[in-house]
Design a protein around this motif. Structure first.
Motif, PDB file in Angstrom:
ATOM      1  N   GLY A 159      52.268 -22.762  23.431  1.00 23.33           N
ATOM      2  CA  GLY A 159      52.061 -21.717  24.198  1.00 23.33           C
ATOM      3  C   GLY A 159      53.154 -21.375  25.404  1.00 23.33           C
ATOM      4  N   ARG A 160      53.520 -22.567  25.728  1.00 22.93           N
ATOM      5  CA  ARG A 160      54.656 -22.689  26.985  1.00 22.93           C
ATOM      6  C   ARG A 160      54.070 -21.849  28.078  1.00 22.93           C
ATOM      7  NH1 ARG A 160      56.844 -20.496  22.702  1.00 22.93           N
ATOM      8  NH2 ARG A 160      57.341 -18.409  23.590  1.00 22.93           N
ATOM      9  N   LEU A 161      52.795 -21.999  28.401  1.00 24.18           N
ATOM     10  CA  LEU A 161      52.045 -21.463  29.550  1.00 24.18           C
ATOM     11  C   LEU A 161      52.633 -22.021  30.870  1.00 24.18           C
ATOM     12  CD1 LEU A 161      49.753 -19.573  30.459  1.00 24.18           C
ATOM     13  CD2 LEU A 161      48.357 -21.707  30.715  1.00 24.18           C
ATOM     14  N   GLN A 162      53.135 -20.940  31.677  1.00 24.53           N
ATOM     15  CA  GLN A 162      53.756 -21.263  33.017  1.00 24.53           C
ATOM     16  C   GLN A 162      52.655 -20.953  34.167  1.00 24.53           C
ATOM     17  OE1 GLN A 162      56.942 -22.662  33.172  1.00 24.53           O
ATOM     18  NE2 GLN A 162      56.344 -22.739  30.818  1.00 24.53           N
ATOM     19  N   ALA A 163      53.136 -21.700  35.200  1.00 20.97           N
ATOM     20  CA  ALA A 163      52.401 -21.189  36.600  1.00 20.97           C
ATOM     21  C   ALA A 163      52.297 -19.810  36.834  1.00 20.97           C
ATOM     22  CB  ALA A 163      52.812 -22.125  37.638  1.00 20.97           C
ATOM     23  N   ASP A 164      51.377 -19.059  37.267  1.00 20.37           N
ATOM     24  CA  ASP A 164      51.273 -17.768  37.625  1.00 20.37           C
ATOM     25  C   ASP A 164      51.106 -16.599  36.394  1.00 20.37           C
ATOM     26  OD1 ASP A 164      51.257 -18.296  40.359  1.00 20.37           O
ATOM     27  OD2 ASP A 164      53.445 -18.303  40.575  1.00 20.37           O
ATOM     28  N   GLU A 165      51.275 -17.166  35.278  1.00 20.53           N
ATOM     29  CA  GLU A 165      51.204 -16.231  34.088  1.00 20.53           C
ATOM     30  C   GLU A 165      49.561 -16.114  33.882  1.00 20.53           C
ATOM     31  OE1 GLU A 165      54.715 -16.533  30.919  1.00 20.53           O
ATOM     32  OE2 GLU A 165      53.187 -18.271  30.785  1.00 20.53           O
ATOM     33  N   THR A 166      49.166 -15.231  33.228  1.00 17.37           N
ATOM     34  CA  THR A 166      48.043 -14.858  32.819  1.00 17.37           C
ATOM     35  C   THR A 166      47.529 -15.483  31.393  1.00 17.37           C
ATOM     36  OG1 THR A 166      47.784 -12.637  34.040  1.00 17.37           O
ATOM     37  CG2 THR A 166      46.410 -12.848  32.204  1.00 17.37           C
ATOM     38  N   LEU A 167      46.314 -15.959  31.287  1.00 17.70           N
ATOM     39  CA  LEU A 167      45.827 -16.602  30.227  1.00 17.70           C
ATOM     40  C   LEU A 167      44.561 -16.207  29.776  1.00 17.70           C
ATOM     41  CD1 LEU A 167      45.552 -18.849  27.971  1.00 17.70           C
ATOM     42  CD2 LEU A 167      44.729 -20.099  29.757  1.00 17.70           C
ATOM     43  N   LEU A 168      44.291 -15.410  28.899  1.00 17.61           N
ATOM     44  CA  LEU A 168      43.107 -15.090  28.140  1.00 17.61           C
ATOM     45  C   LEU A 168      42.819 -15.737  27.370  1.00 17.61           C
ATOM     46  CD1 LEU A 168      40.819 -12.615  27.826  1.00 17.61           C
ATOM     47  CD2 LEU A 168      42.444 -11.457  25.988  1.00 17.61           C
ATOM     48  N   VAL A 169      41.346 -16.483  27.461  1.00 17.38           N
ATOM     49  CA  VAL A 169      40.640 -17.447  26.537  1.00 17.38           C
ATOM     50  C   VAL A 169      39.469 -16.717  25.796  1.00 17.38           C
ATOM     51  CG1 VAL A 169      39.635 -19.588  26.510  1.00 17.38           C
ATOM     52  CG2 VAL A 169      41.383 -19.361  28.140  1.00 17.38           C
ATOM     53  N   LEU A 170      39.435 -16.725  24.655  1.00 14.60           N
ATOM     54  CA  LEU A 170      38.124 -16.279  23.995  1.00 14.60           C
ATOM     55  C   LEU A 170      37.350 -17.685  23.648  1.00 14.60           C
ATOM     56  CD1 LEU A 170      40.329 -13.936  23.437  1.00 14.60           C
ATOM     57  CD2 LEU A 170      39.347 -13.558  21.305  1.00 14.60           C
ATOM     58  N   GLY A 171      35.984 -17.307  23.507  1.00 14.28           N
ATOM     59  CA  GLY A 171      35.168 -18.363  23.480  1.00 14.28           C
ATOM     60  C   GLY A 171      35.138 -19.492  24.602  1.00 14.28           C
ATOM     61  N   ALA A 172      35.499 -19.000  25.840  1.00 10.32           N
ATOM     62  CA  ALA A 172      35.786 -19.985  26.813  1.00 10.32           C
ATOM     63  C   ALA A 172      34.809 -20.581  27.411  1.00 10.32           C
ATOM     64  CB  ALA A 172      36.152 -18.916  28.015  1.00 10.32           C
ATOM     65  N   ALA A 173      33.424 -20.702  26.729  1.00  9.90           N
ATOM     66  CA  ALA A 173      32.402 -21.712  27.214  1.00  9.90           C
ATOM     67  C   ALA A 173      32.225 -22.734  26.133  1.00  9.90           C
ATOM     68  CB  ALA A 173      31.316 -21.006  27.568  1.00  9.90           C
ATOM     69  N   GLY A 174      33.004 -22.667  24.946  1.00  8.52           N
ATOM     70  CA  GLY A 174      32.721 -23.431  23.701  1.00  8.52           C
ATOM     71  C   GLY A 174      33.748 -24.846  24.104  1.00  8.52           C
TER      72      GLY A 174
ATOM     73  N   ASP B  71      49.672 -12.860  29.149  1.00  7.34           N
ATOM     74  CA  ASP B  71      50.964 -13.543  28.790  1.00  7.34           C
ATOM     75  C   ASP B  71      50.779 -14.528  27.558  1.00  7.34           C
ATOM     76  OD1 ASP B  71      53.155 -12.750  30.743  1.00  7.34           O
ATOM     77  OD2 ASP B  71      51.250 -13.605  32.194  1.00  7.34           O
ATOM     78  N   VAL B  72      49.503 -15.278  27.661  1.00  6.51           N
ATOM     79  CA  VAL B  72      48.964 -16.173  26.411  1.00  6.51           C
ATOM     80  C   VAL B  72      47.422 -15.842  26.345  1.00  6.51           C
ATOM     81  CG1 VAL B  72      48.486 -18.422  26.014  1.00  6.51           C
ATOM     82  CG2 VAL B  72      50.836 -17.970  27.336  1.00  6.51           C
ATOM     83  N   ILE B  73      47.503 -15.792  24.966  1.00  4.05           N
ATOM     84  CA  ILE B  73      45.838 -15.349  24.231  1.00  4.05           C
ATOM     85  C   ILE B  73      45.679 -16.676  23.695  1.00  4.05           C
ATOM     86  CG2 ILE B  73      44.184 -14.133  22.968  1.00  4.05           C
ATOM     87  CD1 ILE B  73      46.014 -11.664  23.699  1.00  4.05           C
ATOM     88  N   TYR B  74      44.727 -17.404  23.897  1.00 10.88           N
ATOM     89  CA  TYR B  74      43.852 -18.406  23.135  1.00 10.88           C
ATOM     90  C   TYR B  74      42.619 -18.197  22.370  1.00 10.88           C
ATOM     91  CZ  TYR B  74      42.463 -23.391  22.922  1.00 10.88           C
ATOM     92  OH  TYR B  74      41.854 -24.551  22.435  1.00 10.88           O
ATOM     93  N   ASP B  75      42.876 -18.180  21.073  1.00  6.45           N
ATOM     94  CA  ASP B  75      41.926 -17.570  20.297  1.00  6.45           C
ATOM     95  C   ASP B  75      41.494 -18.848  19.277  1.00  6.45           C
ATOM     96  OD1 ASP B  75      39.953 -16.147  18.609  1.00  6.45           O
ATOM     97  OD2 ASP B  75      41.563 -15.126  17.566  1.00  6.45           O
ATOM     98  N   PRO B  76      40.210 -19.414  19.835  1.00  9.26           N
ATOM     99  CA  PRO B  76      39.484 -20.020  18.817  1.00  9.26           C
ATOM    100  C   PRO B  76      38.357 -19.480  18.068  1.00  9.26           C
ATOM    101  CG  PRO B  76      38.733 -20.624  21.149  1.00  9.26           C
ATOM    102  CD  PRO B  76      39.435 -19.122  21.154  1.00  9.26           C
ATOM    103  N   VAL B  77      38.212 -18.248  17.995  1.00  9.30           N
ATOM    104  CA  VAL B  77      37.013 -17.549  17.561  1.00  9.30           C
ATOM    105  C   VAL B  77      37.544 -16.684  16.199  1.00  9.30           C
ATOM    106  CG1 VAL B  77      35.418 -15.642  17.959  1.00  9.30           C
ATOM    107  CG2 VAL B  77      36.065 -17.226  19.904  1.00  9.30           C
ATOM    108  N   GLY B  78      38.393 -15.814  16.333  1.00  7.74           N
ATOM    109  CA  GLY B  78      38.850 -15.187  15.123  1.00  7.74           C
ATOM    110  C   GLY B  78      38.065 -13.905  14.760  1.00  7.74           C
TER     111      GLY B  78
END
Length: 332
Positions: free
Chosen positions: A135-150, A218-225
């Protein structure tokens, strides 16, 4: 020795605790006296013959373990009897002893207990590879995490915060939201249970857009589908990166015109393949994770522990998406 065995294809209720012969390490292998086993979604799939790897039966589930080396095979030079290690054997860890390739093991930091070690490698390894590498995530970017408590989701929240991102946690309950906020998320919201019709998908997409803001994620992390993927993709930023991590809600079908309009990337995250194909980069990633652990910036959340005889209950709890953080099976 005792092992929790899958003798026929089926759900967690088909697993049985039985006596089996103690395995003997072959060339390049170590044998580990198991102390704790992390429970992961591949454990759900492998016993139902739905995983890409199908070991011959009977076999034990359990893809990651922590314990003590009690035998080494020919040619092993990096480990000795008595070493505390975490390992990724792929399967077989829900037993009193398991074999693992030496290159799939790592020596534990002295301060890391076995239960946290068993909950560490796959979740944090997956999320660090996903965010820092794919994802090449950088400082100050916005990251959306689905299933964020798994398991992997909460690890992504912590790692995203450690990398300096603005982390938005999307979860299925207020209790899970509180957990994610306590682990580094800046904001979050509770999404409704699926599946969704067309109006439901539009409403969910609007909710993602509101919480991400006008610039999008900027980055979406999807472990849910499932039905959550497309609404999340609609909230992505220009040149954003959508990370495909897992599918407990089903394998989604994404409209590719969205990728054109957003100029974004849809990126596959296969941590197991990364470990096999790029061992040097994996070692560097693990060293960075151990550093973050030592600095108390990441730490596994273990919501429940089960004895070996009740390992099937742990897998069932994970399959029903009731777990917060990680579930661990302990071996006396």
């Amino acid at each position: 020795m005792k092992a929790l065995l899958s003798r026929s294809s089926g759900g967690p209720e088909t697993l049985v605790l039985d006596e089996v012969a103690e395995p003997q390490p072959g060339p390049g292998q170590v044998r580990i006296a198991v102390q704790a086993v992390g429970v992961n979604y591949p454990d759900v799939l492998i016993i139902e013959d739905k995983y890409q790897m199908r070991p011959p039966r009977p076999f034990s589930p359990g893809a990651e373990a922590a314990g003590i080396v009690d035998a080494v095979g020919e040619g092993v030079t990096g480990f000795s009897i008595g070493d505390r290690v975490l390992a990724m054997p792929g399967h077989g860890a829900m037993a009193e002893k398991v074999l693992a390739k030496a290159e799939r093991c790592a020596r534990l930091p002295d301060a890391m207990p076995f239960d946290e070690a068993a909950a560490f490698l796959m979740t944090y390894g997956t999320s660090h590879h996903a965010l820092a590498d794919r994802g090449r995530l950088q400082a100050d970017e916005t990251l959306l995490v689905l299933g964020a408590a798994g398991g992997v989701g909460l690890a992504a929240v912590e790692i995203g915060a450690a990398l300096g991102a603005r982390v938005i946690a999307a979860v299925s309950s207020e209790e899970k939201l509180a957990l994610a906020l306590g682990r580094g998320a800046s904001e979050g919201f509770v999404y409704p249970p699926g599946p969704f019709d067309a109006d439901g998908k539009k409403a969910l997409a609007d909710a993602f857009k509101r919480v991400c803001g006008p610039g999008g994620a900027d980055v979406i992390y999807d472990p849910v589908g499932g039905d959550y993927a497309e609404p999340a993709l609609r909230a992505i930023a220009w040149r954003g990166r959508f990370l495909v991590v897992g599918f407990p809600a089903g394998i989604p079908k994404l409209p590719l015109n969205l990728t054109l309009l957003k100029g974004c990337d849809v990126v596959g995250v296969f941590w197991g393949g990364f470990v096999e194909r790029e061992p040097g980069r994996h070692a560097a990633s693990l060293a960075e994770l151990f550093r973050l652990y030592a600095e108390a910036r990441i730490r596994p959340e273990i919501s429940a522990r089960f004895p070996l005889a009740r390992g099937g209950e742990a897998i069932a709890m994970l399959a029903s998406r009731q777990a917060r953080g990680k579930l661990v099976v302990t071996v006396p």
